[in-house]
Enzyme design. Structure first.
Site, mmCIF file in Angstrom:
data_model
loop_
_atom_site.group_PDB
_atom_site.id
_atom_site.type_symbol
_atom_site.label_atom_id
_atom_site.label_comp_id
_atom_site.label_asym_id
_atom_site.label_seq_id
_atom_site.Cartn_x
_atom_site.Cartn_y
_atom_site.Cartn_z
ATOM 1 N N GLU A 1 -2.463 35.808 17.164
ATOM 2 C CA GLU A 1 -2.431 34.822 18.255
ATOM 3 C C GLU A 1 -2.766 33.437 17.723
ATOM 4 O O GLU A 1 -3.677 33.277 16.920
ATOM 5 C CB GLU A 1 -3.439 35.242 19.327
ATOM 6 C CG GLU A 1 -3.648 34.257 20.450
ATOM 7 C CD GLU A 1 -4.740 34.714 21.409
ATOM 8 O OE1 GLU A 1 -5.152 33.903 22.258
ATOM 9 O OE2 GLU A 1 -5.199 35.872 21.302
ATOM 10 N N ASP B 1 -3.644 29.825 19.436
ATOM 11 C CA ASP B 1 -3.898 29.056 20.656
ATOM 12 C C ASP B 1 -3.705 27.573 20.366
ATOM 13 O O ASP B 1 -4.580 26.929 19.787
ATOM 14 C CB ASP B 1 -5.323 29.302 21.155
ATOM 15 C CG ASP B 1 -5.599 30.764 21.446
ATOM 16 O OD1 ASP B 1 -4.670 31.453 21.887
ATOM 17 O OD2 ASP B 1 -6.738 31.210 21.213
ATOM 18 N N GLU C 1 -5.877 25.341 24.777
ATOM 19 C CA GLU C 1 -6.705 25.983 25.794
ATOM 20 C C GLU C 1 -7.607 24.896 26.337
ATOM 21 O O GLU C 1 -8.441 24.355 25.622
ATOM 22 C CB GLU C 1 -7.525 27.123 25.190
ATOM 23 C CG GLU C 1 -6.679 28.331 24.819
ATOM 24 C CD GLU C 1 -7.531 29.534 24.491
ATOM 25 O OE1 GLU C 1 -7.486 30.511 25.255
ATOM 26 O OE2 GLU C 1 -8.248 29.494 23.473
ATOM 27 N N HIS D 1 -6.171 33.044 15.568
ATOM 28 C CA HIS D 1 -6.714 34.406 15.536
ATOM 29 C C HIS D 1 -5.786 35.278 14.693
ATOM 30 O O HIS D 1 -4.636 35.510 15.073
ATOM 31 C CB HIS D 1 -6.785 35.010 16.937
ATOM 32 C CG HIS D 1 -7.668 34.272 17.894
ATOM 33 N ND1 HIS D 1 -9.011 34.548 18.034
ATOM 34 C CD2 HIS D 1 -7.390 33.280 18.774
ATOM 35 C CE1 HIS D 1 -9.523 33.767 18.975
ATOM 36 N NE2 HIS D 1 -8.555 32.988 19.433
#
Length: 332
Positions: free
Chosen positions: A229, A231, A234, A245
């Site tokens: 993942e 991001d 956010e 991640h």
């Protein structure tokens, strides 16, 4: 690529498969995106699809719930394969706006947080960008720039508006899992680095084993869905973070037990780095960089530019657009 976002506050089956909704036609909201080079930008019409976890799960060909509130109907779903054989992932058309609070207008996507539908109250949503009606749009990020405008001026502290990439399968897992007959068209195949165990169908089977209610509309099962993942955004109107991640797996992976990393003492035994490596300006000491009246003033629309010119891989990622308090499914 440029993307504009506005985030505002039946009988037994004959085969064993997770079926596509048959009670109505699935109609995805259209969304224009721009593909840009040094020569200029070309607008392309794509579409968005809402994740299967937000959809009505009902008996094949019948308006009978397979899942109600936070529990499976064990007479319909006594085990994963029987559940897949008996149930459909419901189609949606006007429900995108009326039930889920998801609307599009040209190159603008708007996601409401709480929407009172005809039968229940919906909280949050998770949406995927589609290449066509049956395939997620897959991004090769290396040496590319990803740009979008976002409005979080009405998103308060405690809520999370997110745009992020995960390593899902383009077809939602249909090719790898013949029991999945719904596919990307119905928002299947989600995974992320938290290895969520609230996903109702994983690998084309119902996640019914040891299902435990965790809230008014949520629960967790024995299995989770892991994948890498990234991001890229956010945020709310107060703060933001940018987090990578990694996982030890390549692509979507069903997990259980310590591999999911979601039970007491197993967080750092899992397949994925749940904490990740992040950049958060306030924690790094710059308390006026982002927020209302800040250098990046969230009272106004913000343009986000993410570049991967010197890092990256040849992996392909699907982009997720969501607005939730936490990554778990709201009431179905």
């Amino acid at each position: 690529m440029a993307l504009s976002l506005v985030i505002c506050a039946g009988g037994l089956a004959l085969g064993i498969a997770q079926h596509a909704g048959s009670l109505k036609r699935e109609e995805h909201p259209k969304l224009s995106v721009s593909m840009c080079t040094a020569s200029g930008c070309i607008s392309q019409e794509k579409e968005v699809v809402i994740d299967q976890n937000w959809r009505w799960v009902h008996k094949r060909g019948q308006p009978v719930n397979c899942y109600t509130g936070n529990q499976w109907d064990t007479s319909i779903c006594p085990d994963p394969k029987t559940c897949a054989a008996n149930c459909e992932v419901g189609a949606a058309d006007t429900e995108y706006a009326s039930t889920y609070g998801v609307t599009t207008n040209g190159d603008e996507l708007k996601m409401g947080f709480v929407t009172q539908g005809a039968y229940s109250k919906n909280v949050g949503s998770r949406n995927f960008l589609m290449d066509d009606e049956s395939t997620y749009y897959m991004f090769k990020l290396k040496n590319k720039e990803f740009t979008f405008d976002v409005d979080v001026s009405k998103l308060p502290c405690g809520l999370n508006g997110a745009v992020y990439f995960v390593e899902m399968d383009a077809d939602g897992g249909m090719a790898k899992n013949p029991t999945n007959k719904a596919g990307a068209k119905y928002g299947t195949g989600y995974c992320d680095a938290q290895c969520p165990q609230d996903v109702k169908f994983i690998n084309g089977e119902g996640n019914v084993v040891n299902w435990t209610a965790t809230g008014p509309g949520t629960g967790v099962g024995q299995y989770g869905a892991c994948c890498t993942e990234m991001d890229v955004w956010e945020a709310n109107s107060i703060s933001t973070a940018y987090t990578a991640h990694s996982c030890t797996t390549d692509g979507h992976r069903r997990c259980e037990g310590d591999d999911c990393g979601n039970t007491a003492g197993s967080r750092y035994k899992g397949l994925c780095d749940k904490n990740g490596c992040d950049l958060q300006t306030y924690r790094l000491g710059n308390t006026t960089f982002f927020g209302k009246g800040g250098v990046i003033d969230t009272l106004q629309k913000v343009t986000v530019v993410k570049m991967a010119r010197t890092v990256g891989t040849s992996r392909k990622f699907a982009v997720i657009m969501s607005r939730t308090e936490r990554r778990s499914a709201p009431p179905n």
